[in-house]
Scaffold this active site. Structure first.
Site, short mmCIF file in Angstrom:
data_model
loop_
_atom_site.label_atom_id
_atom_site.label_comp_id
_atom_site.label_asym_id
_atom_site.label_seq_id
_atom_site.Cartn_x
_atom_site.Cartn_y
_atom_site.Cartn_z
N SER A 17 0.28 -2.41 -2.40
CA SER A 17 -0.43 -1.17 -2.70
C SER A 17 -1.48 -1.44 -3.77
CB SER A 17 0.55 -0.08 -3.14
OG SER A 17 1.30 -0.52 -4.25
N CYS A 18 -2.32 -0.45 -3.98
CA CYS A 18 -3.44 -0.54 -4.91
C CYS A 18 -2.96 -1.09 -6.26
CB CYS A 18 -4.05 0.85 -5.09
SG CYS A 18 -5.51 0.88 -6.14
N PRO A 19 -3.66 -2.04 -6.81
CA PRO A 19 -4.97 -2.60 -6.42
C PRO A 19 -4.88 -3.91 -5.65
CG PRO A 19 -4.51 -3.32 -8.63
CD PRO A 19 -3.30 -2.49 -8.18
#
Length: 81
Positions: A17-19
């Site tokens: 997941s981000c980033p």
């Protein structure tokens, strides 16, 4: 799903997941030659906007396409310089 691009390398960031999809994409694109296309395969729906924003603000890359389907998101990034 097949792509119309000549893929130099595929980066699997499924589950990240981000980033991390952007961080890993940047690392992978740095290792490619100018003109090469990197296919990034992700499961994070946020990767659609994250990679688009990153490519728009980054010199030397072009986001040539994005595809969404079956909870998998594919991004095609060309190294331009």
């Amino acid at each position: 799903m097949s792509s119309q691009y000549d893929i130099a390398e595929t980066l699997d960031v499924k589950g990240a997941s981000c980033p991390m999809p952007v961080v890993k994409t940047k690392g992978a694109i740095d290792d490619l030659a100018v003109g090469d296309v990197l296919e990034v395969v992700a499961t994070d729906s946020g990767s659609m906007s994250d990679l688009d924003g990153w490519a728009a603000g980054t010199t030397g890359v072009e986001l040539v396409n994005q595809e969404a389907g079956d909870d998998v998101y594919r991004h095609y990034v060309r190294k331009t310089e």
